[in-house]
Design a protein around this motif. Structure first.
Motif, short mmCIF file in Angstrom:
data_model
loop_
_atom_site.label_atom_id
_atom_site.label_comp_id
_atom_site.label_asym_id
_atom_site.label_seq_id
_atom_site.Cartn_x
_atom_site.Cartn_y
_atom_site.Cartn_z
N ASP A 149 -12.24 2.28 0.99
CA ASP A 149 -11.63 1.56 -0.13
C ASP A 149 -10.92 2.50 -1.11
O ASP A 149 -10.19 2.02 -1.99
CB ASP A 149 -12.69 0.75 -0.88
CG ASP A 149 -13.14 -0.48 -0.09
OD1 ASP A 149 -12.41 -0.88 0.84
OD2 ASP A 149 -14.22 -1.02 -0.40
N GLY B 94 -4.40 -12.13 -2.56
CA GLY B 94 -4.96 -11.47 -3.73
C GLY B 94 -4.80 -9.95 -3.71
O GLY B 94 -4.23 -9.37 -4.65
N PRO B 95 -5.31 -9.26 -2.67
CA PRO B 95 -5.15 -7.80 -2.63
C PRO B 95 -3.69 -7.36 -2.62
O PRO B 95 -3.35 -6.32 -3.21
CB PRO B 95 -5.85 -7.41 -1.33
CG PRO B 95 -6.78 -8.54 -1.05
CD PRO B 95 -6.11 -9.76 -1.56
N VAL B 96 -2.83 -8.13 -1.96
CA VAL B 96 -1.42 -7.76 -1.90
C VAL B 96 -0.80 -7.78 -3.30
O VAL B 96 -0.07 -6.85 -3.70
CB VAL B 96 -0.66 -8.72 -0.95
CG1 VAL B 96 0.85 -8.47 -1.03
CG2 VAL B 96 -1.14 -8.55 0.48
N VAL C 122 -2.37 -7.51 -6.18
CA VAL C 122 -2.96 -6.43 -6.99
C VAL C 122 -2.30 -5.10 -6.67
O VAL C 122 -1.98 -4.30 -7.57
CB VAL C 122 -4.49 -6.36 -6.75
CG1 VAL C 122 -5.08 -5.11 -7.40
CG2 VAL C 122 -5.17 -7.61 -7.31
N LEU C 123 -2.09 -4.83 -5.39
CA LEU C 123 -1.45 -3.57 -5.00
C LEU C 123 -0.01 -3.50 -5.52
O LEU C 123 0.45 -2.44 -5.96
CB LEU C 123 -1.48 -3.42 -3.48
CG LEU C 123 -2.85 -3.15 -2.85
CD1 LEU C 123 -2.76 -3.15 -1.33
CD2 LEU C 123 -3.41 -1.81 -3.33
N HIS D 72 -7.50 -2.09 1.57
CA HIS D 72 -7.60 -3.41 0.94
C HIS D 72 -6.64 -4.43 1.54
O HIS D 72 -6.60 -5.58 1.10
CB HIS D 72 -7.33 -3.29 -0.56
CG HIS D 72 -8.26 -2.34 -1.25
ND1 HIS D 72 -9.52 -2.70 -1.70
CD2 HIS D 72 -8.13 -1.01 -1.55
CE1 HIS D 72 -10.10 -1.66 -2.26
NE2 HIS D 72 -9.29 -0.62 -2.18
N LEU D 73 -5.85 -4.01 2.51
CA LEU D 73 -4.85 -4.91 3.09
C LEU D 73 -5.48 -5.87 4.09
O LEU D 73 -6.45 -5.53 4.77
CB LEU D 73 -3.76 -4.10 3.81
CG LEU D 73 -2.87 -3.23 2.92
CD1 LEU D 73 -1.97 -2.37 3.80
CD2 LEU D 73 -2.04 -4.08 1.96
N GLU E 45 -4.47 -12.72 3.14
CA GLU E 45 -5.10 -12.74 1.82
C GLU E 45 -4.09 -12.21 0.80
O GLU E 45 -3.76 -11.03 0.81
CB GLU E 45 -6.36 -11.89 1.82
CG GLU E 45 -7.42 -12.36 2.82
CD GLU E 45 -8.62 -11.43 2.87
OE1 GLU E 45 -8.66 -10.49 2.04
OE2 GLU E 45 -9.49 -11.64 3.72
N PRO F 292 -5.42 2.73 -0.62
CA PRO F 292 -4.85 1.38 -0.81
C PRO F 292 -4.75 0.59 0.49
O PRO F 292 -4.78 -0.64 0.48
CB PRO F 292 -3.47 1.65 -1.42
CG PRO F 292 -3.16 3.07 -1.08
CD PRO F 292 -4.47 3.77 -1.04
N ALA G 87 0.83 -1.21 0.00
CA ALA G 87 0.00 0.00 0.00
C ALA G 87 0.86 1.25 0.00
O ALA G 87 0.56 2.24 -0.68
CB ALA G 87 -0.94 -0.01 1.21
#
Length: 543
Positions: free
Chosen positions: A498, A516-518, A520-521, A504-505, A514, A501, A451
């Motif tokens: 949201d 996935g969000p990591v 994507v960021l 979403h962590l 999780e 950034p 983030a």
């Protein structure tokens, strides 16, 4: 015959002094308008962040301590909880206004001080270091006009902040709101004038900002040590800090108006010293000039040069993050005891930390706050490349066998790699202060890195595409800080959270990891950075 008037010697002396004074301040109004125009993003964003942080607190405190009994219990617990007093200071009354001053007073004053020192250094030493001040001074501009304009710009920012605080908290008590607003603005001006002195002493704007920020950090440490030792703000260490003066002003708790005289005296004395020093040096010079070479060590690459330029800043941030981790880690047990059976306080920590257990929720919320602060570091470090470009120092480097991407990569390595270092040190500090296994808390700290890198990527993009508006990256950092800090306290909708950034962590420690969000960021940070570098490669240099 023509009548003539002959002035007495003392009258001629007074007239000469007035003429000299006006000559030294010639052009101040124009420079002030120019400074406010240049800061049309920086000042409004940071004043808004500070004001919203203060004005959102009464609602949050009402939900946490809605009854007289709950507030009285808070006061009793704070009297015996030295670790939390070190963090936020002592409580002097159980009214909503007094609790607001207790909860955010130190941080609002520190943020006002940081804004003030940035504004003053930017319009004094920054201008001289870039060579623009020499060009401006070749016109009809007084010797002390730039310093006066910088201080007045800081005064405008602090005055607006004070008015917003007074207007927003007037319902809690008119005199308390006035005292609180003036106290915050007074602390801001103390550090504005301190920055004015340091700007005369040093030849580097970055060093001036670093030294003044160091003074601010020392003031926070002195206040924390004094408040930890005393529950009523009477410690000598507390009185040695301007942040402690704001506490002892006691807004909404039987105001001590005479404390404002301390702030006014400090501002007047420091301003006098700054004006005296400004009149005794040439433009571009300083009382502590940088020693010329030869350079020591190896500077055989753009990365080595970037490290030489930024190592002091990185080390300063690193020490601060480690010590903050130690302090927050040591407070974990005390925070759990303070919350106790207060369901509202428990809910707030759980919104901040995303956990059901109060200990994990507190740790997760503190780690998130350190991540938000790291976003300020990454913006500062990325914009160092912008400072090198606008000052003209990057041009001779790029005239050699060094490409733009290679040159920029040196600074970005320090910026993005420094984030990893800071969060690692934060985790080690938490583990040392809390005295538990380091693995989970280190993982929680490192999860913040993607983030922070997104914020850094946005700063690179702004710098690459709009170099003249690169300081708008500070607005991005301020907005992220506002959403992450104030949003959970106000229980704003998730759609607003949201936008950051950090929203979403995964919430660690305690929550599920999780990936996935990591991922994507990380991809978003890489894309933003790549776009910024591509724009930098194609555009002309800014001088």
């Amino acid at each position: 015959m023509t009548a003539t008037t002959t002035l007495a010697p003392e009258d001629r002396s007074a007239q000469s002094a007035r003429a000299g004074g006006s000559r030294h301040l010639a052009g101040t109004g124009v420079l002030l308008r120019f400074a406010l125009r240049r800061d049309r993003v920086l000042i409004p964003v940071w004043v808004a962040v500070n004001a919203l942080m203060v004005l959102s607190m009464p609602k949050s405190l009402t939900s946490l301590y809605g009854t007289q009994a709950a507030r009285a219990d808070l006061l009793r617990q704070m009297d015996t909880n030295s670790s939390l007093r070190a963090l936020v200071g002592p409580v002097f009354d159980d009214s909503l206004g007094a609790l607001t001053a207790w909860r955010v007073g130190v941080y609002a004053a520190a943020l006002a001080a940081a804004t003030s020192l940035l504004v003053v250094v930017r319009h004094t030493r920054d201008e001289e270091e870039s060579g623009r001040q020499e060009l401006v001074s070749s016109g009809m501009v007084g010797r002390r006009a730039p310093l006066t304009a910088g201080l007045l710009a800081a005064a405008v920012a602090n005055a607006v902040l004070a008015l917003l605080v007074v207007a927003g908290l007037a319902g809690q008590g008119g005199s308390g709101a006035v005292a609180f607003g003036l106290g915050i603005a007074g602390v801001g001006m103390v550090f504005a004038t301190a920055a004015a002195i340091v700007a005369q002493l040093t030849e580097s704007a970055r060093l001036a900002r670093g030294l003044t920020a160091g003074v601010l950090g020392a003031a926070f440490v002195l206040r924390a040590a004094g408040d930890s030792a005393s529950a009523d703000g009477s410690s000598v260490l507390t009185w040695l800090s301007p942040l402690g003066w704001l506490e002892n002003l006691r807004p909404f708790a039987g105001e001590r108006w005479w404390v404002l005289l301390l702030l006014a005296a400090a501002v007047a004395a420091q301003a006098a010293v700054a004006y005296l020093l400004a009149g005794r040096r040439d433009t571009g010079m300083s009382f502590l000039p940088t020693l010329p070479g030869p350079a020591r060590g190896r500077l055989g690459s753009a990365g080595a040069l970037a490290w030489r330029l930024q190592r002091g800043s990185v080390l300063g941030w690193a020490v601060g993050f480690f010590l903050a981790g130690v302090v927050y880690g040591g407070m974990t047990d005390g925070a759990a005891k303070l919350v106790g059976d207060n369901q509202q306080a428990r809910d707030l920590f759980e919104r901040l930390g995303g956990q059901s257990g109060i200990t994990d929720a507190f740790l997760a919320s503190m780690v998130a706050i350190m991540g938000l602060v790291a976003a300020l570091y990454v913006v500062s470090s990325v914009l160092r490349a912008h400072g090198e470009e606008t000052s003209g120092r990057a041009e001779p480097v790029l005239a050699a066998a060094v490409g733009r991407l290679r040159w920029a990569a040196g600074h970005l390595t320090i910026a993005f790699g420094g984030v990893v270092l800071l969060m690692l040190l934060t985790g080690l500090g938490f583990a040392a202060g809390y005295g538990k296994e380091a693995g989970p808390i280190l993982g929680a700290c490192l999860v913040q890195v993607p983030a922070v890198w997104v914020v850094g990527g946005l700063a690179v993009l702004v710098y690459g595409v709009l170099p003249r508006g690169a300081t708008a990256a500070w607005g991005v950092a301020g907005a992220v800080l506002l959403i992450g800090w104030v949003g959970p306290a106000l229980d704003v909708p998730q759609t607003v959270l949201d936008l950051s950034p950090f929203g979403h962590l995964p919430k660690l420690p305690g929550g599920p990891m999780e990936w996935g969000p990591v991922v994507v960021l990380l991809a978003l940070a890489a894309a933003l950075t790549g776009a910024g570098l591509a724009a930098l490669r194609r555009r002309d240099l800014t001088t």
